[in-house]
Scaffold this motif. Structure first.
Motif, PDB file in Angstrom:
ATOM      1  N   SER B 204       0.912  -1.194   0.095  1.00  0.00           N
ATOM      2  CA  SER B 204      -0.006  -0.035  -0.107  1.00  0.00           C
ATOM      3  C   SER B 204       0.704   1.226  -0.003  1.00  0.00           C
ATOM      4  O   SER B 204       0.648   2.203  -0.615  1.00  0.00           O
ATOM      5  N   LEU B 207       1.805   1.745  -3.641  1.00  0.00           N
ATOM      6  CA  LEU B 207       0.717   2.116  -4.376  1.00  0.00           C
ATOM      7  C   LEU B 207       0.573   3.588  -4.190  1.00  0.00           C
ATOM      8  O   LEU B 207       0.203   4.465  -5.156  1.00  0.00           O
ATOM      9  N   ARG B 208       0.592   3.967  -2.902  1.00  0.00           N
ATOM     10  CA  ARG B 208       0.223   5.358  -2.583  1.00  0.00           C
ATOM     11  C   ARG B 208       1.369   6.260  -3.277  1.00  0.00           C
ATOM     12  O   ARG B 208       1.391   7.318  -3.642  1.00  0.00           O
ATOM     13  N   GLN B 211       0.871   6.685  -6.794  1.00  0.00           N
ATOM     14  CA  GLN B 211      -0.459   7.611  -7.125  1.00  0.00           C
ATOM     15  C   GLN B 211       0.113   9.016  -6.861  1.00  0.00           C
ATOM     16  O   GLN B 211      -0.207   9.935  -7.746  1.00  0.00           O
ATOM     17  N   GLY B 266      -5.000  -3.108  -7.812  1.00  0.00           N
ATOM     18  CA  GLY B 266      -4.693  -1.664  -7.594  1.00  0.00           C
ATOM     19  C   GLY B 266      -3.834  -0.853  -8.413  1.00  0.00           C
ATOM     20  O   GLY B 266      -4.297   0.136  -8.962  1.00  0.00           O
ATOM     21  N   VAL B 270      -4.750   2.025 -11.014  1.00  0.00           N
ATOM     22  CA  VAL B 270      -3.917   3.618 -10.968  1.00  0.00           C
ATOM     23  C   VAL B 270      -3.563   3.651 -12.736  1.00  0.00           C
ATOM     24  O   VAL B 270      -3.752   4.628 -13.130  1.00  0.00           O
TER      25      VAL B 270
END
Lengths: 281, 293
Positions: B204, B207-208, B211, B266, B270
């Motif tokens: 995560s 992924l953050r 992003q 995920g 994105v």
């Protein structure tokens, strides 16, 4: 909508069987072109469509449907299409940015062990709404402006990869089948994707997607199984489709199976009997 | 999302940017519309791989490579991908749990450029870094290389896919011309675990971070139209290895059996809404359970 496939399945937007569960599956191939076919087919037939878009974004389906002659944005605005775009909404849920207590449909993303109850409630709410669209009705009947409800799921294997158990997915599909097909006399189309050879002997621990495929094949009325050619890659023939009618119909007591080869091109797909591809003849 | 897909001539894999390229005629250096379905594609750096996957890698998609036993060829393909990004002027994002991204970047293969932008005394092929090139000539060439996009844009957009000399390393000057974002897991302080997330903290956080880079760099289309568009190349070597905190490759019945596939989902979400491409390698030969990625 592919006219040749309509001829094969003996259906047309004006005349199709209701209460059917149609299973689209593939093995090491991509059967998503059939999902686009069914989406445009039911939209042209005037049904109220509930589409669970798990695999791709809305703009993808919209771009493809444009080529098949259907506008998804218009259908959405008119209320004919209810599109649950899981891909884009999943990011917020996965990264836990906003706590959306209202959207229970994506509960399985927060915690896969919870199951698909929230998603089923969403489906039930959206297909039962078909009476709300007609304002001339008293509001009580299920026959609104649109025809019978249709549920399209693309695709169920994504749920397995997100950690949902096979049992939960089978329960979900069964509940949806009862609600959509039996009670509301609508149709349901799902896509299941498999990997690996069919007759591999696992040590008793079968892959989730195989069990899902077997469970759904048992339940469905019509199955379309897409595979690559057994002889390998060919530019003019993209694979083969095996169509199998399961439930006994009044005039055809036995289960029928047919095998076709197909080629996907810019504005549709063409189906032909084995060995009769235009490249061969 | 499996290993290199063969293109089937199908137009049904349109990315969310298909309409934009048709209507606004965006020309980003290093990309071109595919001849088969009009999607925007970039080169992977290996021209024969480009041919196999139908011309190139579509923007907005992920290429997953299953690693070979010693992780030599898969790492090489990733380096080619990054090197191609450097030459095309794309932005790079490299995330690694084992080697520092900067170390990976020093090992990019050297490009073989017959320099269109070079000055005339050097005729014929010019091997950059070759022993016969005079020092002055090399310096001038690199100055041309680093000039704002007038000539390099011509040189790279007229060529799709470059050739590399694996026996040499890419010169630091070329490499520094590219903007690279690094995510090195040991340096990343993972926040305290959120309650019952299907994603691991490392995934995560990654992924953050992706992003964030996309949002700040304007790759998601939110940037004002005055700013020229660019493509973000994301390289994720050895994702899913035990160094990411994932026990998928360690145990028969992993506790986090689906963290990696959830992360890939995920990542797809994105990427579908941005101008980026990802290549990642997974040590799938270490996965014991029947789980198929």
């Amino acid at each position: 909508m592919f006219p040749e496939l309509n001829a094969i399945l003996n259906t047309s937007p004006d005349n199709f069987k209701q209460g059917e569960l149609i299973l689209v599956s593939d093995r090491r191939a991509d059967a998503s072109f059939l999902v686009h076919h069914f989406l445009s087919f039911y939209l042209k037939a005037g049904c109220k469509v509930c589409f669970l878009g798990l695999a791709q974004s809305f703009s993808h389906y919209s771009a493809v449907s444009q080529r098949l002659g259907v506008s998804l944005t218009q259908a959405k605005e008119k209320g004919q299409l209810l599109f649950l775009e899981v891909l884009n909404e999943s990011l917020d849920v996965l990264l836990q940015k906003t706590s959306n207590t209202e959207s229970q449909a994506l509960d399985f993303l927060r915690d896969p062990a919870v199951g698909l109850r929230g998603l089923y409630d969403f489906v039930r709410a959206s297909v039962s709404d078909s009476g709300v669209g007609g304002e001339d009705d008293g509001g009580g009947g299920t026959v609104g402006r649109w025809g019978p409800p249709v549920l399209l799921v693309d695709d169920l294997t994504v749920l397995l990869s997100l950690g949902v158990s096979v049992g939960s997915v089978l329960d979900f599909s069964h509940y949806c089948f009862v609600t959509v097909c039996s009670q509301l006399k609508g149709n349901m189309v799902t896509l299941v994707r498999c990997e690996g050879e069919e007759d591999e002997d696992e040590d008793g621990d079968e892959e989730g997607s195989e069990r899902l495929l077997k469970g759904l094949t048992h339940q469905c009325c019509l199955t379309l199984h897409v595979q690559g050619l057994p002889t390998g890659f060919c530019r003019d023939i993209h694979g083969q489709v095996e169509v199998c009618w399961r439930k006994t119909q009044k005039d055809k007591p036995s289960n029928q199976r047919k095998l076709f080869q197909y080629k996907v091109h810019d504005k549709g797909a063409s189906f032909f009997a084995r060995g009769t591809s235009s490249a061969v003849l | 999302m499996a290993a290199p897909m063969k293109s089937m001539g199908s137009s049904f894999n349109a990315t969310s940017f298909q309409k934009k390229t048709r209507s606004k005629l965006i020309s980003i250096p290093g990309t071109r519309p595919s001849v088969q379905n009009g999607q925007l594609i970039v080169s992977t750096g290996v021209t024969s791989l480009d041919y196999l996957i139908g011309g190139g890698l579509a923007v907005g998609t992920v290429l997953l490579i299953e690693e070979d036993r010693y992780n030599s060829y898969s790492q090489m393909v990733l380096k080619y991908f990054m090197a191609e990004g450097v030459l095309c002027g794309h932005e790079l994002f490299l995330a690694s749990a084992q080697d520092h991204p900067d170390d990976i970047l020093t090992e990019l293969p050297a490009p073989i450029l017959d320099d269109i932008a070079s000055h005339s005394p050097m005729e014929g092929r010019m091997q950059l870094g070759g022993p016969h090139a005079s020092q002055d000539a090399m310096k001038i060439a690199w100055r041309y290389q680093n000039l704002p996009k007038v000539q390099t844009a011509l040189a790279s957009s007229s060529r799709f896919g470059h050739y590399y000399d694996v026996s040499k390393k890419m010169e630091p000057e070329i490499r520094q011309a590219a903007n690279c974002h690094a995510f090195y897991l040991p340096e990343h302080s993972t926040e305290s675990s959120a309650p019952r997330s299907p994603l691991l903290e490392s995934y995560s956080a990654l992924l953050r971070s992706i992003q964030e880079v996309i949002r700040k760099g304007g790759f998601d289309g939110a940037a004002p139209p005055a700013k020229s568009r660019n493509v973000l190349r994301i390289g994720l070597p050895s994702l899913g290895s035990p160094l990411w905190g994932d026990d998928l490759c360690c145990r028969d019945n992993p506790a986090h059996g689906h963290a990696l596939t959830t992360f890939l989902y995920g990542l797809r979400a994105v990427l579908r809404s941005s101008l980026s491409v990802a290549v990642l390698t997974i040590p799938s030969h270490l996965i014991q359970s029947g789980l198929s990625v």
